[in-house]
Design an enzyme around this catalytic site. Structure first.
Site, short mmCIF file in Angstrom:
data_model
loop_
_atom_site.label_atom_id
_atom_site.label_comp_id
_atom_site.label_asym_id
_atom_site.label_seq_id
_atom_site.Cartn_x
_atom_site.Cartn_y
_atom_site.Cartn_z
N ASP A 220 0.86 -1.18 0.00
CA ASP A 220 0.00 0.00 0.00
C ASP A 220 0.89 1.23 0.00
OD1 ASP A 220 -1.98 -1.84 0.29
OD2 ASP A 220 -2.68 -1.18 2.24
N ASP B 216 -15.80 -3.75 -0.70
CA ASP B 216 -15.41 -3.42 0.67
C ASP B 216 -16.68 -3.40 1.52
OD1 ASP B 216 -12.88 -3.18 -0.33
OD2 ASP B 216 -12.89 -1.00 -0.43
#
EC number: 5.3.1.16
Length: 244
Positions: free
Chosen positions: A10, A129
């Site tokens: 990330d 998500d």
């Protein structure tokens, strides 16, 4: 087929970080994104899950850096974060990555998303998500800041449009080392023919073994982030565990 493991890189301002529950400001930094990705490749990764968090949160992008990282890797890359229009999708695909994940775009711009699924097929996966609130499965968009509707309704729509793959994250688990939501993964895999990739909450080799029991139901892979960076286990140990 053994479970595919995708170590996560990330990226915030060129650095590899991990967030807790996807919240901006909760970063722990782990050095350069390129070094992190090359390290996972060296340790035996066949895939890397590369995320532009700046783009996901709408505060800039690391586009050039991500292209450089993909270019220097010999393994497949799944690219994610802020891919929500023709320009950002073209730039992502131009890096040479194996596939991209659409997140917010699938919720906010369903017509565009359907067109991209039709045009790019296997190169486009959709990130789901999920936040479970009062027993209801809600989708979250824009770096998890907004409500994106009911999971099961959106899944049905994407399936009818031919989505080739889903990356499923339980938002309450991500970056917490709290264990994956196996019930959610099995639930999604049970409602679609498309393969599912698990994301969020992996804290131990036993968690990976548990996800690996779902491969027969359509769970194809697992993204692993914080547990690797926090030293809970090594990637070679993880690869061995899911192949046992």
């Amino acid at each position: 087929m053994p479970l595919i493991l995708l170590p996560a890189v990330d990226v915030v301002e060129g650095r590899a970080v991990r967030l807790v529950q996807g919240k901006a400001g909760s970063e722990t930094e782990y050095g350069s994104a390129l070094d992190a990705a090359l390290g996972w490749q060296r340790d035996g990764a066949e895939w890397i899950h590369l995320v532009d968090l700046d783009a996901a949160f709408g505060r800039g992008s690391n586009r050039e850096l991500l292209a450089e990282v993909v270019g220097k890797l010999d393994v497949a890359v799944e690219l994610s974060g802020g891919i929500r229009d023709d320009d950002s999708l073209a730039a992502a695909l131009a890096t040479g990555c194996a596939r991209v994940n659409l997140g917010t775009a699938a919720l906010e711009n369903p017509q565009w998303c359907a067109r991209m699924i039709a045009e790019h097929g296997e190169k486009v996966a959709v990130g789901l998500d999920v936040q479970i609130v009062g027993g209801k499965h809600r989708l979250r968009g824009r770096g998890w800041e907004t409500d994106g509707g009911d999971l099961w309704e959106v899944l049905q729509r994407l399936d009818s449009e031919g989505c080739s793959r889903y990356v499923v994250t339980d938002v309450t688990k991500d970056g917490t080392l709290a264990g994956p939501n196996l019930e959610l993964l099995a639930g999604v895999a049970g409602r679609t023919e498309a393969p599912v990739i698990a994301s969020g909450g992996v804290s131990s080799l036993d968690d990976l073994r548990a996800i690996a029991t779902l491969t027969g139901q359509g769970v194809e892979g697992a993204i692993v982030g914080k547990a690797l960076y926090a030293g809970r286990f090594t990637l070679p140990q993880a690869l061995t565990a899911v192949r046992e």
